[in-house]
Write a protein that holds these residues in place. Structure first.
Motif, PDB file in Angstrom:
ATOM      1  N   GLN A  32      38.400  38.225  30.268  1.00  0.00           N
ATOM      2  CA  GLN A  32      38.760  37.893  31.653  1.00  0.00           C
ATOM      3  C   GLN A  32      37.614  37.169  32.353  1.00  0.00           C
ATOM      4  OE1 GLN A  32      42.156  38.152  31.397  1.00  0.00           O
ATOM      5  NE2 GLN A  32      42.027  38.614  33.572  1.00  0.00           N
ATOM      6  N   ASP A  33      36.377  37.580  32.075  1.00  0.00           N
ATOM      7  CA  ASP A  33      35.231  36.906  32.698  1.00  0.00           C
ATOM      8  C   ASP A  33      35.104  35.465  32.196  1.00  0.00           C
ATOM      9  OD1 ASP A  33      34.757  39.188  34.104  1.00  0.00           O
ATOM     10  OD2 ASP A  33      32.850  39.706  33.139  1.00  0.00           O
ATOM     11  N   TRP A  34      35.362  35.284  30.903  1.00  0.00           N
ATOM     12  CA  TRP A  34      35.270  33.927  30.333  1.00  0.00           C
ATOM     13  C   TRP A  34      36.364  33.027  30.914  1.00  0.00           C
ATOM     14  CZ3 TRP A  34      38.349  31.434  26.273  1.00  0.00           C
ATOM     15  CH2 TRP A  34      37.782  30.222  25.816  1.00  0.00           C
ATOM     16  N   LEU A  35      37.588  33.541  30.912  1.00  0.00           N
ATOM     17  CA  LEU A  35      38.710  32.759  31.446  1.00  0.00           C
ATOM     18  C   LEU A  35      38.549  32.529  32.951  1.00  0.00           C
ATOM     19  CD1 LEU A  35      41.571  34.559  29.497  1.00  0.00           C
ATOM     20  CD2 LEU A  35      40.908  32.154  29.198  1.00  0.00           C
ATOM     21  N   GLY A  36      38.119  33.577  33.653  1.00  0.00           N
ATOM     22  CA  GLY A  36      37.897  33.447  35.097  1.00  0.00           C
ATOM     23  C   GLY A  36      36.838  32.393  35.396  1.00  0.00           C
ATOM     24  N   GLY A  37      35.800  32.355  34.567  1.00  0.00           N
ATOM     25  CA  GLY A  37      34.739  31.354  34.742  1.00  0.00           C
ATOM     26  C   GLY A  37      35.267  29.942  34.551  1.00  0.00           C
ATOM     27  N   ALA A  39      38.417  29.039  34.933  1.00  0.00           N
ATOM     28  CA  ALA A  39      39.340  28.793  36.053  1.00  0.00           C
ATOM     29  C   ALA A  39      38.552  28.469  37.314  1.00  0.00           C
ATOM     30  CB  ALA A  39      40.244  29.998  36.268  1.00  0.00           C
ATOM     31  N   ALA A  40      37.397  29.115  37.493  1.00  0.00           N
ATOM     32  CA  ALA A  40      36.576  28.881  38.691  1.00  0.00           C
ATOM     33  C   ALA A  40      36.010  27.462  38.704  1.00  0.00           C
ATOM     34  CB  ALA A  40      35.459  29.909  38.775  1.00  0.00           C
ATOM     35  N   GLN A  41      35.912  26.843  37.520  1.00  0.00           N
ATOM     36  CA  GLN A  41      35.479  25.436  37.476  1.00  0.00           C
ATOM     37  C   GLN A  41      36.673  24.499  37.533  1.00  0.00           C
ATOM     38  OE1 GLN A  41      32.631  24.657  34.165  1.00  0.00           O
ATOM     39  NE2 GLN A  41      32.822  26.860  33.839  1.00  0.00           N
ATOM     40  N   ASN A  42      37.836  25.059  37.717  1.00  0.00           N
ATOM     41  CA  ASN A  42      39.088  24.293  37.721  1.00  0.00           C
ATOM     42  C   ASN A  42      39.283  23.544  36.411  1.00  0.00           C
ATOM     43  OD1 ASN A  42      41.501  23.520  38.793  1.00  0.00           O
ATOM     44  ND2 ASN A  42      40.662  21.914  40.099  1.00  0.00           N
ATOM     45  N   LYS A  43      38.917  24.173  35.302  1.00  0.00           N
ATOM     46  CA  LYS A  43      39.051  23.525  33.996  1.00  0.00           C
ATOM     47  C   LYS A  43      40.191  24.101  33.171  1.00  0.00           C
ATOM     48  CE  LYS A  43      34.307  21.980  33.376  1.00  0.00           C
ATOM     49  NZ  LYS A  43      34.625  20.569  33.568  1.00  0.00           N
ATOM     50  N   LEU A  44      40.764  25.188  33.630  1.00  0.00           N
ATOM     51  CA  LEU A  44      41.830  25.832  32.862  1.00  0.00           C
ATOM     52  C   LEU A  44      43.154  25.185  33.242  1.00  0.00           C
ATOM     53  CD1 LEU A  44      42.150  28.264  30.901  1.00  0.00           C
ATOM     54  CD2 LEU A  44      42.703  29.641  32.889  1.00  0.00           C
ATOM     55  N   THR A  47      47.314  28.086  31.277  1.00  0.00           N
ATOM     56  CA  THR A  47      46.843  29.465  31.322  1.00  0.00           C
ATOM     57  C   THR A  47      46.985  30.120  29.933  1.00  0.00           C
ATOM     58  OG1 THR A  47      49.009  30.124  32.070  1.00  0.00           O
ATOM     59  CG2 THR A  47      47.342  29.794  33.763  1.00  0.00           C
TER      60      THR A  47
ATOM     61  N   ASN B 323      39.268  36.992  38.916  1.00  0.00           N
ATOM     62  CA  ASN B 323      39.568  36.336  37.637  1.00  0.00           C
ATOM     63  C   ASN B 323      41.061  36.081  37.517  1.00  0.00           C
ATOM     64  OD1 ASN B 323      36.948  36.169  36.665  1.00  0.00           O
ATOM     65  ND2 ASN B 323      37.045  38.121  35.568  1.00  0.00           N
ATOM     66  N   TYR B 330      43.855  27.779  40.926  1.00  0.00           N
ATOM     67  CA  TYR B 330      42.493  27.472  41.354  1.00  0.00           C
ATOM     68  C   TYR B 330      42.427  27.212  42.848  1.00  0.00           C
ATOM     69  CZ  TYR B 330      38.273  24.776  42.211  1.00  0.00           C
ATOM     70  OH  TYR B 330      37.095  24.329  42.728  1.00  0.00           O
ATOM     71  N   ALA B 335      36.965  30.452  43.874  1.00  0.00           N
ATOM     72  CA  ALA B 335      35.925  30.239  42.859  1.00  0.00           C
ATOM     73  C   ALA B 335      34.571  30.712  43.378  1.00  0.00           C
ATOM     74  CB  ALA B 335      35.866  28.767  42.479  1.00  0.00           C
ATOM     75  N   ARG B 338      34.554  34.518  43.764  1.00  0.00           N
ATOM     76  CA  ARG B 338      34.487  35.126  42.434  1.00  0.00           C
ATOM     77  C   ARG B 338      33.037  35.129  41.937  1.00  0.00           C
ATOM     78  NH1 ARG B 338      33.127  33.370  37.027  1.00  0.00           N
ATOM     79  NH2 ARG B 338      34.128  34.852  35.618  1.00  0.00           N
ATOM     80  N   GLU B 354      26.878  30.066  36.286  1.00  0.00           N
ATOM     81  CA  GLU B 354      28.267  29.701  36.562  1.00  0.00           C
ATOM     82  C   GLU B 354      28.363  28.788  37.780  1.00  0.00           C
ATOM     83  OE1 GLU B 354      31.216  30.592  34.788  1.00  0.00           O
ATOM     84  OE2 GLU B 354      29.637  31.019  33.334  1.00  0.00           O
TER      85      GLU B 354
END
Lengths: 120, 415
Positions: A32-37, A39-44, A47, B323, B330, B335, B338, B354
């Protein structure tokens, strides 16, 4: 930005390599931390999709076998699609994937998606 | 209450009810007529009450007058149509039937709900939906809406008119949606109500009273949805819980001189316990069914923020909820939040790695986050980031909060 599919593979067959319920539980956070990271960069861009173990393989001449491919120990466990500038970035993203670590000890296949207008 | 206070008060509470009932009775083509009759009712009240004194039951008085005005209008227009119809040899269709005007509590609630779904119809833009909701469902005047949106009256006037024309052109019926449609229609209603709430909560308008009003109006309308059996869905309860949790910090968010107080510096004694408990109540009601809406996730995040203790457990839960929220959809602010939770749960070093991957060069919150993350790790860098954040900030209250931070940091550097 190009789109890359990250395909997660692992050994589903060898008994000793199957994670215990405790290991499964403990592996939620790194995933979840990896996926959330990402997603936080808007790269995912697609899903996460996870696959069940059970499957069928359909071949010509009405041949249907229980799958995934019985002759290979490794099978697809899931996939995502990420946006990345190039292969280097997509690979760098894949290197952070928890599938590479205990208890999965699997691997990631990185494939660039073909654009609609790229039909050769 | 004296008459000069009573009329504005009644206008605020009753105008919207009368408008909704009249709109529902007349149909979408006659929104302006409904608004005119409702406004005229208050003009008549002001005139009559100043001469004859207050009636025994002012609300009932208003309802009767509104009803009579509507009846008169239809009598006149029926006469007109009949005459006209004779003259032009019956090319006009039969006389419009006089609609039933029912101002009972049930009818008022039903009409307001039906109007809510009409006003939040996806055929008009989200910002028009919010403006229309404020105007027709909350009885806000154009100047107040302009103030809330930090724009001028002309813009709002045009926006409202365009939205009404669009609803008419699309012939959107003022009815409560069928049970089969409820889920998809409710989604846009909830989005609009959340926007309305956020407009009040995050607006940089200096008018604190108005901003609070916006928040409480959004909560009132959400509550109206929950009171109705069909729209009493988990997502609506989750949204109301989320609003309660946020609103609980309304007083703690600004200091005596109107400056913004950041979450970690708030006086927790000023958090409103009643609202926190209400939030818990609705969050429990939201916890049935299998669908997890974004409001469930956001209400969960808001719930953990109402916990005063700065524990690992708290931030780990907030991180996991962010997450999930981000994987679903997004947004830059999610972001950044988080990453703040990541720092609290997994440590600042990881969060900095990050945060530096983000491409949010023009976002002031990005720089204040970096400033915060670097505080205690590299204070000089932290100061530079806070400075950049201030350069990008236009609201004075926010600038002041950041400057207080910088002062503290500079103090540490000298010490």
């Amino acid at each position: 930005m190009d789109q890359f599919m990250l395909i997660f593979r692992r050994d589903w067959e060898t008994k000793e390599k199957q994670p215990s319920p405790e290991q499964m539980q403990a592996s939620i956070k790194p995933w979840q931390d990896w996926l959330g990271g990402l997603a936080a960069q808007n790269k995912l861009t697609v899903t996460p999709h996870r696959l069940q173990k059970e499957g069928r393989v359909v071949k010509a001449n009405q041949i249907v076998t229980d799958g995934p491919y019985a002759e290979i120990k490794e099978a697809i466990g899931g996939f995502i699609v990420v946006a990345a500038a190039d292969f280097d970035e997509a690979v760098a993203i894949a290197q952070g994937c928890p599938i590479l670590n205990n208890p999965w000890d699997g691997n990631v296949e990185v494939r660039m998606l073909m654009q609609e207008n790229e039909n050769q | 209450m004296q008459q000069q206070e009573l009329i504005p008060h009644l206008f605020r509470t009753e105008y919207r009810k009368i408008v909704s009932v009249l709109c529902a009775a007349f149909g979408i083509d006659h929104i302006e007529l409904a608004e005119d009759i409702a406004s005229e009712t208050f003009v008549t009240a002001a005139e009559t009450w100043s001469i004859k004194g207050l009636p025994e039951n002012p609300v009932a008085w208003l309802y009767t007058v509104a009803k009579n005005k509507a009846k008169n209008y239809f009598k006149r227009s029926a006469l007109f149509t009949q005459k006209l119809a004779v003259e032009i040899k019956r090319t006009v269709n039969s006389v419009e039937a006089e609609p039933e005007i029912d101002l009972s509590d049930k009818s008022i609630n039903d009409s307001q709900l039906a109007m809510m779904f009409t006003v939040c119809h996806p055929c008009i833009s989200a910002e028009s939906q919010v403006a229309l909701a404020l105007h027709l469902l909350c009885g806000f005047g154009i100047p107040e809406i302009a103030d809330a949106f930090l724009t001028n009256k002309e813009v709002i006037y045009k926006r409202l008119n365009r939205a009404k024309e669009k609803l008419k052109a699309e012939q959107i019926a003022i009815v409560y949606p069928a049970p089969a449609e409820i889920e998809s229609r409710l989604e846009t209603v909830l989005t609009t109500l959340y926007l309305l709430f956020s407009e009040g909560y995050y607006s940089s308008s200096q008018n604190t009273v108005l901003r609070k009003d916006l928040c409480f109006e959004a909560m009132r309308l959400t509550y109206l949805l929950i009171e109705n059996e069909i729209s009493n869905q988990p997502a609506a309860n989750a949204l109301l819980a989320l609003m309660c949790f946020h609103a609980s910090r309304f007083d703690a968010r600004t200091n005596e001189i109107g400056e913004m107080v950041l979450y970690q510096d708030q006086d927790t004694a000023r958090w409103n316990q009643d609202l926190i408990e209400k939030g818990n109540y609705y969050l429990n009601l939201a916890a049935y069914g299998t669908r997890v809406s974004r409001y469930h996730l956001e209400a969960g995040i808001a719930y953990w923020h109402t916990r005063k203790e700065d524990t690992r457990e708290k931030w780990e839960n907030i991180l996991q909820l962010y997450n999930q929220l981000l994987i679903r959809e997004y947004s830059p602010i999610a972001a950044l939040n988080r990453t703040y939770a990541l720092a609290k749960a997994n440590g600042k070093e990881e969060a900095i790695v990050e945060a530096e991957k983000f491409k949010l060069e023009h976002n002031r919150f990005y720089y204040s986050l970096l400033g915060d993350l670097y505080t205690g790790i590299d204070n000089n860098k932290a100061l530079q980031y806070f400075k950049r954040a201030i350069e990008l900030t236009s609201a004075d209250a926010e600038k002041a909060a950041l400057e207080r931070y910088m002062d503290k940091l500079s103090g540490h550097l000298k010490a």
